[in-house]
Write a protein that holds these residues in place. Structure first.
Motif, PDB file in Angstrom:
ATOM      1  N   ARG A 215       0.854  -1.198   0.000  1.00  0.00           N
ATOM      2  CA  ARG A 215       0.000   0.000   0.000  1.00  0.00           C
ATOM      3  C   ARG A 215       0.880   1.235   0.000  1.00  0.00           C
ATOM      4  O   ARG A 215       1.482   1.578   1.014  1.00  0.00           O
ATOM      5  N   ILE A 216       0.961   1.902  -1.144  1.00  0.00           N
ATOM      6  CA  ILE A 216       1.787   3.093  -1.291  1.00  0.00           C
ATOM      7  C   ILE A 216       0.923   4.204  -1.852  1.00  0.00           C
ATOM      8  O   ILE A 216       0.206   4.018  -2.839  1.00  0.00           O
ATOM      9  N   GLY A 217       0.973   5.381  -1.220  1.00  0.00           N
ATOM     10  CA  GLY A 217       0.197   6.527  -1.688  1.00  0.00           C
ATOM     11  C   GLY A 217       0.605   6.958  -3.083  1.00  0.00           C
ATOM     12  O   GLY A 217       1.724   6.701  -3.548  1.00  0.00           O
ATOM     13  N   GLY A 218      -0.302   7.636  -3.775  1.00  0.00           N
ATOM     14  CA  GLY A 218      -0.065   8.006  -5.162  1.00  0.00           C
ATOM     15  C   GLY A 218       0.782   9.244  -5.349  1.00  0.00           C
ATOM     16  O   GLY A 218       1.192   9.538  -6.482  1.00  0.00           O
ATOM     17  N   GLU A 219       1.075  10.005  -4.286  1.00  0.00           N
ATOM     18  CA  GLU A 219       1.881  11.216  -4.437  1.00  0.00           C
ATOM     19  C   GLU A 219       3.290  10.876  -4.909  1.00  0.00           C
ATOM     20  O   GLU A 219       3.843   9.843  -4.577  1.00  0.00           O
ATOM     21  N   ASP A 220       3.861  11.777  -5.698  1.00  0.00           N
ATOM     22  CA  ASP A 220       5.202  11.547  -6.221  1.00  0.00           C
ATOM     23  C   ASP A 220       6.222  11.388  -5.097  1.00  0.00           C
ATOM     24  O   ASP A 220       7.151  10.574  -5.207  1.00  0.00           O
ATOM     25  N   SER A 221       6.067  12.172  -4.034  1.00  0.00           N
ATOM     26  CA  SER A 221       7.028  12.102  -2.931  1.00  0.00           C
ATOM     27  C   SER A 221       6.998  10.735  -2.251  1.00  0.00           C
ATOM     28  O   SER A 221       8.041  10.210  -1.853  1.00  0.00           O
ATOM     29  N   ARG A 222       5.820  10.141  -2.132  1.00  0.00           N
ATOM     30  CA  ARG A 222       5.713   8.839  -1.476  1.00  0.00           C
ATOM     31  C   ARG A 222       6.228   7.734  -2.386  1.00  0.00           C
ATOM     32  O   ARG A 222       6.861   6.780  -1.921  1.00  0.00           O
ATOM     33  N   GLN A 223       5.976   7.861  -3.672  1.00  0.00           N
ATOM     34  CA  GLN A 223       6.530   6.899  -4.618  1.00  0.00           C
ATOM     35  C   GLN A 223       8.057   6.983  -4.645  1.00  0.00           C
ATOM     36  O   GLN A 223       8.751   5.962  -4.677  1.00  0.00           O
ATOM     37  N   ALA A 224       8.579   8.214  -4.612  1.00  0.00           N
ATOM     38  CA  ALA A 224      10.033   8.397  -4.628  1.00  0.00           C
ATOM     39  C   ALA A 224      10.671   7.865  -3.357  1.00  0.00           C
ATOM     40  O   ALA A 224      11.775   7.317  -3.388  1.00  0.00           O
ATOM     41  N   ARG A 225       9.994   8.014  -2.218  1.00  0.00           N
ATOM     42  CA  ARG A 225      10.546   7.533  -0.948  1.00  0.00           C
ATOM     43  C   ARG A 225      10.702   6.011  -0.957  1.00  0.00           C
ATOM     44  O   ARG A 225      11.714   5.480  -0.483  1.00  0.00           O
TER      45      ARG A 225
END
Length: 369
Positions: A215-225
């Motif tokens: 479960r990963i949020g769709g925001e770019d910052s969360r994907q990058a993390r």
């Protein structure tokens, strides 16, 4: 008629006149084309004569390239909290610190000195740890204590998009626990580094690292993390394998659980090195060393929390029984040949050549005494 005005010569007036004179001189100097051109040529030649090559561009600490690299490193640097700072937690922390990440350690036991020797900060209170707002929370406890440890954390003190990662040897169990306990605004990444302090003490090159982005949020910052965290293992040379938690447990029961079971069986045999070790025997000794170094809680967790482990244990038991029957079957044929001699053609029963007196009752009916 022109009238003249007399100016009283005072110290203040003299200073004003002198200042005005300097200003006019500077003004004329700046706007004189010949003087300005001559001054620039002299300044240019003096600068050219004073230039010296001190170092190559790559060695300059404040050039554009270095600043860009520094900015990139700061943007990808993670604050990682490791919950459970035992042998495996310290093993991972060394790689995290080596790659420039900030590491916080937390455990029931006091690992202050161990954390300092690695370059991590030990935080004994979980409330203080969560208030540091780590980007990633790595659950590195034993399998059987995972749920209780997770429920004891003050989750309300964390940022609402914190990434939770587990590194357990089973995957469906922590996935289900994370989904039950963690609020939906937290990210979940289930991983399994399929190596440990013994098998990975020299290098992680080509060692498998399994992960599932649960479960990963769709925001770019969360994907990058998430990618920044996975890059830690990519940079160490791991073979990255993305698969579901269900697939992992199915495969792991037939590989990891069987490996640990075999190693612990051999450990109970108390195998020792000999002057005539073969390569195969050396492999068995290495297997015992690698598996016996892990706690029994780990092995129990592989059995208890992987629903495929019981099936593999039963298959192992059946395979051992089948192997014994095969051995005893061949042994039976050898004994029959020793007792009855060569078999006759067709359906004729073998004839006994020699038989101890006590075994005469085993002769076929009608056979000569």
């Amino acid at each position: 008629m022109i009238s003249s005005i007399a100016i009283q010569s005072t110290p203040a007036a003299q200073c004003a006149i002198a200042g005005t004179s300097r200003l006019l001189h500077r003004h004329v100097h700046l706007f004189s084309p010949l003087q300005h051109h001559h001054h620039r040529r002299q300044h240019h030649h003096s600068r050219r004569r004073s230039l010296r090559v001190r170092a190559i561009d790559a060695a300059q600490p404040y050039d554009l390239e270095a600043r860009l690299v520094m900015r990139l490193n700061q943007s990808t640097r993670l604050k990682i909290a490791i919950i459970g700072f035992g042998n495996f937690g310290q093993f991972l922390a060394k790689a995290f610190v080596r790659q420039g990440h900030i590491v916080y350690a937390h455990s029931r036991s006091n690992y202050l000195l161990a954390a300092e020797s690695i370059g991590a900060a030990f935080v004994s209170d979980p409330h203080d740890l969560c208030e540091l707002h780590p980007d990633v929370m790595v659950i590195c406890t034993s399998i059987i204590s995972t749920e209780s440890v997770l429920r004891s954390l003050p989750l309300q003190r964390l940022r609402r998009n914190t990434l939770f990662v587990d590194v357990l040897s089973v995957k469906e169990f922590p996935k289900n626990i994370f989904l039950q306990v963690l609020p939906p605004h937290f990210d979940i990444l289930c991983t399994h580094p399929m190596f440990g302090p013994e098998s990975g003490k020299h290098s992680w090159q080509n060692l498998p690292f399994v992960f599932d982005k649960v479960r990963i949020g769709g925001e770019d910052s969360r994907q990058a993390r998430v990618e920044n965290f996975l890059d830690i293992f990519r940079n160490e040379g791991c073979r990255m394998v993305e698969m579901s938690c269900e697939e992992h447990d199915k495969y792991a029961a037939g590989t990891q659980f069987i490996t640990h079971t075999t190693g612990r069986i051999l450990e109970k045999l108390q195998l020792e090195s000999t002057p005539i070790n073969t390569k195969g025997y050396e492999t068995l000794l290495d297997l015992v060393e690698n598996t016996s170094g892990d706690s029994f809680d780990l092995y129990y967790g592989l059995f208890m929390y992987n629903e495929n482990a019981m099936e593999q244990l039963e298959r192992l038991d059946l395979a051992f029984e089948a192997l014994k029957k095969e051995l005893f079957g061949l042994l039976h044929e050898v004994l029959r040949k020793q007792l009855f001699g060569k078999s006759e053609e067709g359906d004729v029963r073998p004839v006994l050549e020699k038989l101890p007196k006590k075994a005469s009752r085993l002769l076929p009916p009608g056979a000569p005494q």
